[in-house]
Write an enzyme that holds these catalytic residues in place. Structure first.
Site, short mmCIF file in Angstrom:
data_model
loop_
_atom_site.label_atom_id
_atom_site.label_comp_id
_atom_site.label_asym_id
_atom_site.label_seq_id
_atom_site.Cartn_x
_atom_site.Cartn_y
_atom_site.Cartn_z
N GLU A 252 0.68 -1.50 -0.22
CA GLU A 252 0.43 0.22 -0.22
C GLU A 252 0.79 1.43 -0.41
O GLU A 252 0.67 2.10 0.82
CB GLU A 252 -1.14 -0.01 1.12
CG GLU A 252 -1.87 -1.19 0.96
CD GLU A 252 -2.75 -1.60 2.59
OE1 GLU A 252 -3.10 -0.79 3.49
OE2 GLU A 252 -4.14 -1.96 1.73
N ASP A 325 -8.47 -8.66 3.63
CA ASP A 325 -7.81 -7.97 4.28
C ASP A 325 -9.50 -8.07 6.03
O ASP A 325 -9.98 -6.51 5.60
CB ASP A 325 -8.14 -6.94 3.79
CG ASP A 325 -7.71 -5.24 4.77
OD1 ASP A 325 -7.28 -5.49 6.30
OD2 ASP A 325 -7.82 -4.48 4.19
N GLU A 347 -2.16 -12.06 12.78
CA GLU A 347 -2.59 -10.66 13.16
C GLU A 347 -4.23 -10.82 13.11
O GLU A 347 -4.91 -10.08 12.18
CB GLU A 347 -1.87 -9.53 12.37
CG GLU A 347 -2.84 -7.97 12.60
CD GLU A 347 -1.82 -7.26 11.31
OE1 GLU A 347 -0.63 -7.47 11.08
OE2 GLU A 347 -2.05 -6.36 11.27
N GLU A 353 -12.97 -2.33 12.19
CA GLU A 353 -12.79 -1.33 10.82
C GLU A 353 -13.94 -1.64 9.61
O GLU A 353 -14.10 -0.95 8.96
CB GLU A 353 -11.04 -1.45 10.17
CG GLU A 353 -11.29 -1.00 8.51
CD GLU A 353 -10.18 -1.59 8.09
OE1 GLU A 353 -8.79 -1.41 8.46
OE2 GLU A 353 -9.45 -0.18 6.54
O1 GCW Z 1 -7.70 -2.88 6.29
C1 GCW Z 1 -6.08 -2.06 5.83
C2 GCW Z 1 -6.70 -0.60 6.42
C3 GCW Z 1 -5.30 0.00 6.57
C4 GCW Z 1 -3.78 0.04 7.78
C5 GCW Z 1 -4.22 -2.13 6.21
C6 GCW Z 1 -2.82 -2.84 7.09
C7 GCW Z 1 -2.77 0.27 7.96
O2 GCW Z 1 -7.68 -0.57 5.36
O3 GCW Z 1 -5.92 1.16 7.42
O4 GCW Z 1 -2.97 0.48 7.05
O5 GCW Z 1 -5.13 -2.47 6.08
O6 GCW Z 1 -3.25 -3.23 7.65
O7 GCW Z 1 -1.68 -2.19 6.64
#
Ligand code: GCW
Length: 658
Positions: A252, A325, A347, A353
């Site tokens: 990212e 995710d 993790e 979220e």
């Molecule tokens: O789930 C996504 C989130 C990001 C996050 C990323 C990650 C910290 O939208 O906000 O960044 O994963 O886990 O690195």
């Protein structure tokens, strides 16, 4: 003073959730606590209301483990280290809080405990400016660490066995390693040390350039290696028991070793070498995916499997529980069963979220237990949880979100505990009072335990049933936006990439004929998932592009089943509210009102999710919504215009509310 004594601690402090599950009343007659001095002794002297306790150090007990034994009138807690004594002390205090009698009646103890993992760690996604990424409970508690708050944080974590905390966001700002932030980390480490908690930092891989002024951050470059070594030495001078680094690299937009033509192993091992003389570790995240990848779920496996066995001993690969995710339901990440020669840790995301932020009551233990039904706890080295903690008075934004912090710690200690056991413990400690301690508290607990246990599945039903995933709103991720597809946004950040709705059906084909993702699973699961007739229905649209008329086990078509699932979710959310409403006599008024307010939002949001998703998917299915269920009450076009004007650092006040 007299009034204080009579009404006790709780009345004096109010019930605002600030004391979490540690609503201990100060003991009136100090019990005799003898033996090893330290935090365990202080806690028992302050709160233990039972008979005499002896704290003793004993060899032969596993690190952080303890025994608690009754010997006549005395209770003896033995442990190999101070942390073990502290965990034993909190175990005793938990018994005191959970018993319906008084602590004096706690007898005949013969307890032996040891943690499943040496490392039980929270990951804070806190930024230097005080914002918290995906934080729904206010600002960072580490911005201006308040000593009282730090103490409570230490106690709360120690009471559930958490022994590590990463202070800053994995999207790490380079200044995390500036002298000023290291001084702050030192001060926090000093405050948390008495509670057996070590601090760790997330680092930005390009720090040698951005902080050190070097031209490169190539992990094989001697100047870079030297820079990290010096930096690590500087940290250990300040924090002798510093835990190590957490790294998000080449993910990212974060920098990483691949920017210099090197591998994850090159990057991780270079840092590991700098930390090794100090016994520090590297937690290297496997959350990686490229924008051009045809299936994001394949990516971590593709990048990490070729490196299996190449990581230094003090590197642990930190893998999210699912391959995409933190969705309400994902299959487990196949890396967990594939990698054989690399230490791994899971993790989990405690902060919600994708599960209603701090507005929805969603108890996450069942989701984590589901993961452990596929991945053997013993195959992992450690457990990490993305914290849901902020500076809100009640720490987590929603009183019931505290249960997720609690459950994370308890499962990191013992992943064999059931979701129910943990929920019952938490409820008893969090809601019982002198006046409801007996029969009333059991009414409250038995009703609420079911709400908690059913809440995750209910959330899946009203948000993303039958294997649907990633159809949430852009940026802040709150609410449904299956249509979200703005120009210029990378495809794998948009819902249509995942749901692939068309006139044939819905879902991502990950079979052998599709993206081939099923091949990353062990043979037996691969076959199971690959066949639409054997694939578990709760993952159907994860692995298949399911035809609208596909016949489900219930006899319904897939479309009809989808409609019913969404509607069931709505009814469950309303039922949670009804159960809570009936609890009014047993709950203090502040927490009653606050939870009721949130449950009302949840019930309306569930309706919003159902209406938005069904009406939108109906534009592809062209099938009617079944007559034997409630029909949408909102208008699709209006819902599509609706935006919540918040960032990814805030909790929405409420959802779609027309
Ligand atoms: O789930 C996504 C989130 C990001 C996050 C990323 C990650 C910290 O939208 O906000 O960044 O994963 O886990 O690195």
């Amino acid at each position: 003073m007299l009034v204080l004594l009579l009404t006790g601690w709780s009345a004096a402090y109010g019930e605002d959730g600030s004391r979490l599950w540690l609503r201990l009343e100060a003991a009136h007659n100090t019990a005799t606590i003898t033996g090893v001095k330290g935090t365990a002794m202080t806690e028992l002297q302050t709160y233990w209301q039972g008979g005499p306790v002896v704290l003793k150090r004993q060899k032969g007990i596993a690190r952080d483990g303890y025994t608690i034994k009754s010997q006549g009138e005395k209770i003896v807690i033995a442990a190999a280290n101070d942390a073990g004594l502290l965990y034993g002390a909190y175990h005793l205090l938990r018994l005191q809080q959970c018993t319906t009698q008084n602590a004096q009646s706690i007898k005949d103890l013969d307890i032996k405990e040891q943690p499943a993992y040496d490392l039980r760690i929270l990951n804070h996604w806190d930024n230097p400016n005080g914002t918290v990424e995906r934080g729904f409970a206010g600002r960072s508690i580490f911005l201006n660490p308040d000593p009282e708050r730090m103490k409570m944080y230490g106690r709360a974590n120690a009471s559930i066995g958490i022994n590590g905390t990463v202070l800053n966001n994995v999207n790490a700002k380079p200044e995390a390693l500036s002298s000023e932030s290291l001084q702050k980390a030192k001060s926090i480490a000093d405050q948390l040390r008495p509670y057996g908690i070590r601090v760790y930092l997330s680092i930005n891989f390009a720090s040698p350039i951005k902080v050190g002024g070097l031209k490169t951050a190539d992990p094989l470059n001697p100047d870079v290696i030297h820079w990290w070594k010096d930096k690590v030495n500087e940290i250990y001078k300040l924090i002798p028991d510093f835990g190590g680094f957490l790294v998000k690299a080449n993910s990212e937009g974060e920098p990483g070793p691949q920017d210099f033509g090197r591998t994850h192993a090159d990057g991780a091992n270079m840092l590991a070498k700098a930390l090794q003389p100090h016994k520090g570790i590297v937690m290297w995240r496997a959350f990686v995916y490229a924008p051009q990848s045809p299936d994001r779920a394949n990516q971590a496996y593709l990048e990490f499997m070729p490196l299996d066995g190449q990581f230094a001993d003090n590197v642990i690969i930190q893998i999210k529980n699912g391959p995409v995710d933190f969705q309400p339901r994902e299959p487990y990440s196949p890396l967990f069963t594939a990698m054989q020669k690399t230490p791994m840790m899971v993790e989990f995301q405690i902060t919600q979220e994708y599960l209603g932020a701090a507005n929805h009551l969603v108890y996450l233990a069942p989701m984590w237990k589901e993961f452990f039904s596929f991945v053997k706890p013993a195959s992992l080295r450690a457990m990490a949880g993305v914290a849901n903690i902020g500076d809100d008075t009640n720490w987590c934004g929603h009183h019931f979100a505290q249960a997720n912090w609690y459950a994370f710690g308890r499962l990191a200690w013992n992943p064999e505990l059931t979701s129910k056991e943990i929920a019952e413990e938490w409820l008893a400690q969090t809601f019982s009072t002198q006046s409801n301690q007996n029969s009333q508290s059991s009414i409250l607990n038995s009703q609420l335990v079911n709400v908690m246990l059913d809440s995750r599945e209910a959330c899946v039903s009203y948000m993303m049933p039958l294997g649907i995933h990633h159809i949430f709103a852009g940026t802040h991720h709150y609410g449904p936006e299956p249509w979200y597809n703005p120009r210029g946004v990378r495809a794998d950040w948009t819902p249509p990439y995942y749901h692939r709705a068309d006139s044939v059906g819905l879902g991502f084909d990950r079979t052998m004929q599709g993206s081939g993702n099923v091949r990353q699973y062990p043979d037996e699961l691969c076959r199971l998932y690959n066949d639409i007739n054997t694939c578990p229905e709760n993952l159907l649209a994860w692995f298949h592009h399911v035809p609208w008329d596909h016949r489900m086990k219930s006899g319904r078509t897939f479309w009809d089943e989808l409609c019913h699932k969404y509607d069931d979710g709505v009814h469950e959310a309303r039922h949670f509210l009804a159960v809570w409403d009936a609890m009014q006599p047993y709950v203090d008024s502040q927490r009653f009102d606050e939870v009721q307010h949130k449950l009302r939002i949840q019930a309306r949001d569930a309706e919003w999710w159902r209406d938005a998703c069904l009406l939108y998917f109906q534009t592809f299915s062209h099938r009617p919504i079944p007559q034997d269920m409630e029909h949408p009450v909102h208008n699709l076009n209006e819902m599509m215009q609706f935006r919540i004007p918040i960032t990814m650092y805030e909790n929405p006040e409420y959802g779609y509310n027309k």
